[in-house]
Design an enzyme around this catalytic site. Structure first.
Site, PDB file in Angstrom:
ATOM      1  N   LEU A   1       0.811  -1.211   0.000  1.00  0.00           N
ATOM      2  CA  LEU A   1       0.000   0.000   0.000  1.00  0.00           C
ATOM      3  C   LEU A   1       0.849   1.268   0.000  1.00  0.00           C
ATOM      4  O   LEU A   1       1.957   1.288   0.537  1.00  0.00           O
ATOM      5  CB  LEU A   1      -0.937   0.015   1.210  1.00  0.00           C
ATOM      6  CG  LEU A   1      -1.838  -1.213   1.396  1.00  0.00           C
ATOM      7  CD1 LEU A   1      -2.744  -1.008   2.604  1.00  0.00           C
ATOM      8  CD2 LEU A   1      -2.654  -1.493   0.143  1.00  0.00           C
ATOM      9  N   CYS A   2       0.301   2.323  -0.548  1.00  0.00           N
ATOM     10  CA  CYS A   2       0.988   3.611  -0.609  1.00  0.00           C
ATOM     11  C   CYS A   2       0.745   4.401   0.680  1.00  0.00           C
ATOM     12  O   CYS A   2       0.137   5.477   0.673  1.00  0.00           O
ATOM     13  CB  CYS A   2       0.518   4.404  -1.823  1.00  0.00           C
ATOM     14  SG  CYS A   2       0.984   3.675  -3.395  1.00  0.00           S
ATOM     15  N   THR A   3       1.200   3.848   1.796  1.00  0.00           N
ATOM     16  CA  THR A   3       1.120   4.523   3.079  1.00  0.00           C
ATOM     17  C   THR A   3       2.227   3.974   3.978  1.00  0.00           C
ATOM     18  O   THR A   3       2.487   2.763   3.974  1.00  0.00           O
ATOM     19  CB  THR A   3      -0.246   4.323   3.768  1.00  0.00           C
ATOM     20  OG1 THR A   3      -0.155   4.771   5.124  1.00  0.00           O
ATOM     21  CG2 THR A   3      -0.673   2.870   3.749  1.00  0.00           C
TER      22      THR A   3
END
Length: 410
Positions: free
Chosen positions: A360-362
């Site tokens: 995920l982009c977090t």
């Protein structure tokens, strides 16, 4: 700070020829059976052993109920419904799973502070016991029962005037959304009788995930005393008293399994007194995480490796969207790693410090931070232990629209 592999919670899953086995099958084969990674696998034998452990320690007259919220997979509920004495649900969907398991509706309780009229109607029609969380909910139940010509079977969930000390999640004592304040219960009982509701018992639960026997013993002592006090003031009799659960399992470094023996000894004493003070009252312990938490593994596959300014990163196809608790974003104040290992290299010694993250982009998408692992290769399977409770359904599976994991019971 480096976190080494934690072996204490892993003993339930054998390692054969370097690979973790669940239900008698190697994880690599179960990945093929699941048809994908990531996936959750639950071992029914471990669940059976947990129930057996409680039966061996606790008084034979103590009833064990399974709180479905911990793991509502229908196959898991079906299995545990055959081993325990009842089920607890917290939504209409969970109620349907419980009913489909074949459990006796009279041994199913429905808790939760925000039940809708639709849910209450369904519960009344099914004949389950509704744990009333407020006076207004009681009034709605009575109105629905009268309009539908259905007899409501109810209990009062009590917010006690004490808490479960050192509990991972406190749900009683002080102002709470859960249950009716203890001092308000006698008046509620009288109104309940005026409305013609079939009052079955009390539900007194003040906290979960506790690993201190002395704290649980103190809570049990206070629970029985509170029940006696309210019953003496109100003059009613109970069919059952649900004393909640709260039994924890070890997740993190330094945590040890809960010692059941002193808790069992104290319960034997308390239930002996209860036989005299409240004869013919069934005593129920309601458990979720303790029965299923250690039975589960969350397995994802390594899809990439990278070196960033001297730090080793392993990227897998699973993450916080599938296992929010393991990421540290489900109630942890200071993030700690769940125990993890390379499922197909579980017997190899650590080689390097590694950061395991998801896709995920977090920056919150962390499976394990600074753990010492064997050399990791693309295609390896990462297993997160203690994943049988509050994993699949407690996670934001649609976050960033990645595919969902699957669940299998072996």
């Amino acid at each position: 700070m480096k976190t080494k592999l934690q072996h204490a919670p892993m003993t339930a899953f054998p390692i054969i020829d370097g690979e973790i086995y669940a239900g008698g099958h190697p994880i690599s084969r179960l990945a093929l059976r699941a048809g994908q990674t990531p996936f959750y696998v639950y071992d029914r034998h471990i669940m059976t052993e947990k129930v057996k452990q409680l039966r061996e320690h606790f008084p034979s007259s103590l009833e064990l109920h399974y709180a479905i919220k911990a793991n509502p997979m229908p196959a898991v509920v079906q299995h545990l419904s055959q081993l325990t004495d009842g089920l607890d649900v917290a939504s209409m969907a969970e109620l349907q799973v419980a009913l489909h398991s074949g459990a006796n509706p009279a041994h199913i309780s429905f808790a939760g502070p925000g039940k809708t009229d639709k849910e209450l109607t369904c519960a009344l029609a099914a004949g389950v016991v509704i744990n009333m969380e407020s006076e207004s909910e009681m009034e709605r139940i009575a109105a629905i029962g009268q309009a539908s010509d259905l007899e409501p079977h109810v209990a009062i969930r009590i917010n006690p005037d004490f808490e479960l000390k050192t509990s991972g999640m406190k749900m009683g004592g002080g102002p709470k959304a859960f249950g009716v304040d203890a001092e308000r219960v006698p008046a509620m009982i009288q109104r309940c009788l005026q409305l013609g509701l079939n009052l079955k018992g009390f539900h007194i639960f003040c906290g979960s995930q506790n690993l201190r026997a002395d704290a649980i013993i103190e809570a049990h002592n206070n629970t029985f005393e509170l029940a006696y006090r309210i019953l003496q003031e109100s003059g009613v009799q109970l069919e059952w008293l649900n004393i909640g659960g709260g039994l924890g399992i070890p997740y993190f470094p330094g945590e040890a399994p809960l010692d059941l023996s002193p808790i069992a000894d104290n319960l034997t004493r308390l239930m002996g007194i209860a036989e005299e003070k409240i004869p013919d009252t069934r005593i129920i312990m309601e458990l979720g995480r303790f029965l299923v938490g250690e039975s589960g593994l969350y397995v994802s596959k390594v899809i990439d490796r990278k070196l960033s300014r001297g730090a080793n990163f392993v990227i897998t196809d699973g993450g916080l969207h599938h296992h929010l608790a393991a990421s540290g974003n489900f109630g942890q104040v200071i993030r700690k790693n769940y125990p993890v290992t390379i499922a197909n290299k579980a017997d190899l010694p650590p080689q390097s410090t590694t950061h395991i993250v998801g896709p995920l982009c977090t920056p919150l998408d962390i499976i394990a931070d600074s753990v010492e692992l064997p050399e990791v290769a693309v295609g390896d399977l990462i297993a997160v232990y203690q994943s049988g409770a509050y994993g699949f359904t407690a996670s934001p599976r649609d976050f960033l629209s990645h595919p969902h994991p699957v669940e299998i019971l072996v």
